[in-house]
Design a protein around this motif. Structure first.
Motif, mmCIF file in Angstrom:
data_model
loop_
_atom_site.group_PDB
_atom_site.id
_atom_site.type_symbol
_atom_site.label_atom_id
_atom_site.label_comp_id
_atom_site.label_asym_id
_atom_site.label_seq_id
_atom_site.Cartn_x
_atom_site.Cartn_y
_atom_site.Cartn_z
ATOM 1 N N GLU A 1 8.005 -5.998 -4.346
ATOM 2 C CA GLU A 1 8.809 -4.837 -3.972
ATOM 3 C C GLU A 1 9.957 -4.628 -4.958
ATOM 4 N N GLU A 2 10.602 -5.705 -5.340
ATOM 5 C CA GLU A 2 11.709 -5.623 -6.298
ATOM 6 C C GLU A 2 11.224 -5.089 -7.635
ATOM 7 N N ARG A 3 10.038 -5.512 -8.035
ATOM 8 C CA ARG A 3 9.494 -5.075 -9.324
ATOM 9 C C ARG A 3 9.157 -3.585 -9.305
ATOM 10 N N LEU A 4 8.620 -3.098 -8.194
ATOM 11 C CA LEU A 4 8.309 -1.670 -8.093
ATOM 12 C C LEU A 4 9.590 -0.838 -8.042
ATOM 13 N N ARG A 5 10.594 -1.362 -7.356
ATOM 14 C CA ARG A 5 11.885 -0.669 -7.360
ATOM 15 C C ARG A 5 12.420 -0.563 -8.777
ATOM 16 N N ARG B 1 3.491 -2.196 -2.621
ATOM 17 C CA ARG B 1 3.588 -0.726 -2.540
ATOM 18 C C ARG B 1 3.594 -0.266 -1.090
ATOM 19 N N LYS B 2 2.862 -0.986 -0.249
ATOM 20 C CA LYS B 2 2.807 -0.630 1.177
ATOM 21 C C LYS B 2 4.053 -1.115 1.906
ATOM 22 N N THR B 3 4.371 -2.408 1.756
ATOM 23 C CA THR B 3 5.497 -2.970 2.503
ATOM 24 C C THR B 3 6.833 -2.434 2.015
ATOM 25 N N GLY B 4 6.897 -2.031 0.740
ATOM 26 C CA GLY B 4 8.147 -1.517 0.196
ATOM 27 C C GLY B 4 8.322 -0.022 0.371
ATOM 28 N N GLY B 5 7.297 0.658 0.893
ATOM 29 C CA GLY B 5 7.393 2.098 1.124
ATOM 30 C C GLY B 5 7.247 2.929 -0.143
ATOM 31 N N TYR B 6 6.432 2.445 -1.099
ATOM 32 C CA TYR B 6 6.267 3.153 -2.377
ATOM 33 C C TYR B 6 4.903 3.833 -2.500
#
Length: 723
Positions: free
Chosen positions: A650-654, A684-689
């Protein structure tokens, strides 16, 4: 360190300085006695340190072969401060000033001692006069100033800016004493010099000692007379000298010893540390980490070489995600326990699931085996080697997370981490419009090791089909092993299951030797690393009498050229075999460097070249190449559950959407690793992306470009001719 301005009595009309100015014969004798005592304490204590290393177990690797070359390479790294400049320019410059200043003062003291205690008694003359003295004084003043300024920066970073990575439960009084002692030695040297210059009436040639001269002017302006300076000089000189002698005696006792241990650690370092792990003894009675005695001499040297700089802590993705892992603390906890045991403390388990132990099992399970800690360490501490030893102990004792235990069981019974029937391993090929060669039956150029996730995971099957399409389009002679392909063993080895890794390795080596091929190509960077760096290192022969092992291979595997698929396809693109013009796609993308491809094996350019060959606009992540941030799947993390906040994925996608130069204009997050694909699809799913970015493999991007190029050619061919 004997101060550089311990003065030799000379005639006042010479261009020199009296070394023991206003220090009488009795005081001089006392000084020599104390100096000899300090050196003796240093030597005896250092010998005891070396004895502690020798009490450790033997290291599997040849750490001291080609020793002269190792020493030269280590000297280059240490003297240049190259590892310290990487990632922190201020810290690198600060440490360089301290190191070079300290070494200059040490060399200056040695030169003075040679003149005073060897050259002069033997020749009746002195070389510490004239131009030599003037040059000596200028250089020492200049480098001493760097020393003091560097220490001033260090003090500000620790107490003013309070740099986070410098603080922790292992930092305390000994760190404060070390830093302030060095600072007082530097300042005290100048104060001694300034008082002497003032007390001697400002000899004109002493202007070369520009710092001491300036300080003498300041002291005179503050009301200190030459008479007062001459009176207090012996007190200042003795204060400085005693502090220097105490420091010399204290070096082997605590943190200052890192000045020697760090250099020794760099000399004994393994260039392949982490990417290859040490094996286990064939002796059935051998243990991994039941006591501190199980750790090798190099493990112990690692512990003493740690400078507590915290670079490993700040680089660790598990630590950043809130997991119970700080690489620095693990190394220093082991050191602290070793020293406590040497002092007679009670024995406790080294690693255990709860209860009283040096390291908790959850700490070890948190490690992603990404090697970021080792890459960040300026003194070549091999964290992963000790971590693996601890994980092996947990496996030996059966104290393993149930999810990880289930994975081990799947590999043991079914040959893959999913627990699926091996007969289904090649089922992903059924949706292709062409046949995939069976490498067990036909000679091929490339033996393609597909891997567990591209074989069984639905999302990764698309990547396998994309790569097969690229190979077919370029007429590559390749084949796969179908149901004789099993799990490669990379991550279960890093999670501590060494025997199961050996079984998987022996199966594959036997299978490889039954096939005819020139090269191995891997979908997964994890298998690429273990085939390339670890399988050839295994001596299967030493386990042939072990009733627990079934190793049909005798001796070691001779190996074969091993490639990640991006390296092979890069050559195909360069040769024009895929027919790409570099203008097919116009997406804005960013690329994530997989740990096992980049940091482990230094392959950064092949995936980037392929992305750019599609025409995509590649925007780099702030943390890229060897600074890449792990997806969280390595070291068994793919099979474990953690309440990370945020998850590494999640941090990486942010970071991709908020911190890149293109920001939220990034359309695709490109990966080159099946584990990364799995972790980022989940993130992508858990982070809302899900609505913000698409996760794609480089192979999928290439197939899209090839199809776009083919459609363009077909459209051009179908266009009516003019007239």
């Amino acid at each position: 360190m004997i101060p550089h301005n311990v003065l030799l009595l000379q005639a006042t009309d010479e261009v020199t300085r009296p070394t023991f100015w206003r220090i009488g014969p009795i005081q001089k004798a006392i000084f020599y006695y104390l100096a000899a005592l300090a050196i003796a304490v240093f030597l005896v204590s250092s010998y005891r340190r070396v004895q502690q290393y020798l009490a450790g177990g033997p290291d599997e690797l040849s750490r001291l072969d080609e020793l002269p070359g190792r020493v030269v390479d280590a000297a280059k790294a240490v003297l240049s401060n190259r590892p310290l400049f990487e990632g922190d320019l201020v810290a690198g410059a600060m440490h360089a000033m301290i190191l070079w200043g300290f070494l200059t003062l040490l060399i200056a003291t040695t030169i003075l001692g040679i003149d005073m205690d060897l050259y002069r008694p033997l020749t009746g003359d002195s070389f510490f006069v004239g131009q030599f003295y003037l040059s000596y004084s200028f250089v020492v003043d200049a480098m001493g100033l760097l020393f003091v300024v560097g220490l001033g920066v260090a003090i500000y970073r620790r107490y003013g800016a309070r740099t986070d990575r410098l603080l922790g439960r292992h930092t305390g009084l000994e760190d404060d004493l070390f830093l302030w002692t060095l600072f007082l030695l530097g300042v005290g040297g100048y104060l001694t010099e300034g008082i002497r210059i003032l007390g001697q009436g400002f000899p004109s040639f002493e202007t070369v000692s520009f710092v001491g001269w300036g300080l003498a002017i300041v002291l005179e302006g503050a009301g200190v007379t030459p008479q007062l300076a001459a009176t207090v000089y012996p007190v200042i000189w003795w204060s400085h000298s005693l502090l220097a002698l105490v420091f010399v005696a204290a070096i082997p006792q605590g943190k200052p010893f890192h000045m020697l241990a760090s250099f020794a650690n760099v000399v004994a370092s393994d260039d392949d540390a982490g990417r290859r792990l040490p094996g286990i003894p064939s002796d059935l009675d051998a243990t991994n980490a039941t006591s501190i005695d199980d750790f090798t001499w190099k493990d112990r040297l690692d512990q003493d070489a740690c400078t507590k700089c915290g670079r490993c802590s700040s680089a660790c993705p598990a630590n950043a995600s809130g997991r119970d892992l700080d690489p620095r603390n693990v190394i220093l906890d082991l050191k602290g326990y070793r020293e406590a045991r040497n002092a007679g403390a009670e024995s406790v388990p080294i690693v255990a699931d709860g209860g009283t132990s040096v390291i908790d099992s959850r700490t070890m399970e948190s490690c992603m085996a990404c090697m970021a800690c080792m890459d960040a360490c300026p003194v070549d501490v091999e964290h992963l080697k000790s971590f693996t030893r601890l994980n092996r102990q947990l496996v030996d004792e059966g104290e393993v997370d149930t999810n990880l235990q289930d994975t081990f069981q799947n590999v043991m019974q079914d040959g893959n981490t999913f627990g699926n029937p091996q007969r289904d391993r090649g089922a992903w090929t059924s949706e292709l419009e062409f046949d995939v060669t069976d490498a067990r039956e036909t000679e091929v150029e490339y033996l393609w090791y597909v891997g567990d996730y591209p074989s069984f995971d639905e999302r990764n099957k698309a990547v396998a089909r994309s790569l097969a399409t690229l190979f077919d389009h370029a007429d590559v002679e390749y084949g796969i092993l179908y149901d004789d392909e099993q799990y490669d063993g990379n991550d279960i080895r890093r999670a501590g299951e060494e025997f199961l890794f050996l079984q998987q390795a022996s199966h594959h080596v036997e299978t490889f030797e039954d096939c005819e091929f020139d090269k191995i190509v891997c979908t997964d960077p994890h298998s690429y690393n273990t085939f390339k760096n670890e399988y050839p290192e295994v001596d299967f022969g030493k386990f042939e009498d072990d009733p627990m092992m079934d190793t049909p291979v005798d001796g070691s595997w001779d190996g074969a050229p091993v490639f990640h698929w991006t390296q092979v396809v890069e050559d195909l693109v360069t040769s024009g075999a895929l027919g790409l013009s570099g203008t097919e796609l116009d997406d804005t993308v960013t690329y994530h460097d997989p740990c096992h491809l980049g940091r482990y094996n230094d392959e950064y350019e092949a995936p980037r070249d392929l992305i750019e060959a599609t025409g995509c606009d590649l925007v780099e992540m702030p943390r890229n190449r060897d600074d890449s941030f792990c997806c969280g799947g390595g070291g068994g993390g793919l099979w474990l559950d953690f309440d990370d906040e945020p998850k590494p994925s999640e941090e990486r996608l942010r970071e991709a959407l908020q911190d890149t130069a293109a920001g939220d204009a990034v359309e695709k997050f490109v990966v080159a690793c099946p584990m990364c694909l799995t972790m980022y699809e989940d993130g992508r799913k858990t982070g809302g992306y899900e609505d913000d970015i698409e996760i794609v493999d480089v192979a999928e991007l290439l197939v899209e470009a090839v199809e776009e190029q083919s459609d363009s050619v077909e459209s051009l061919m179908q266009r009516p001719a003019d007239g």
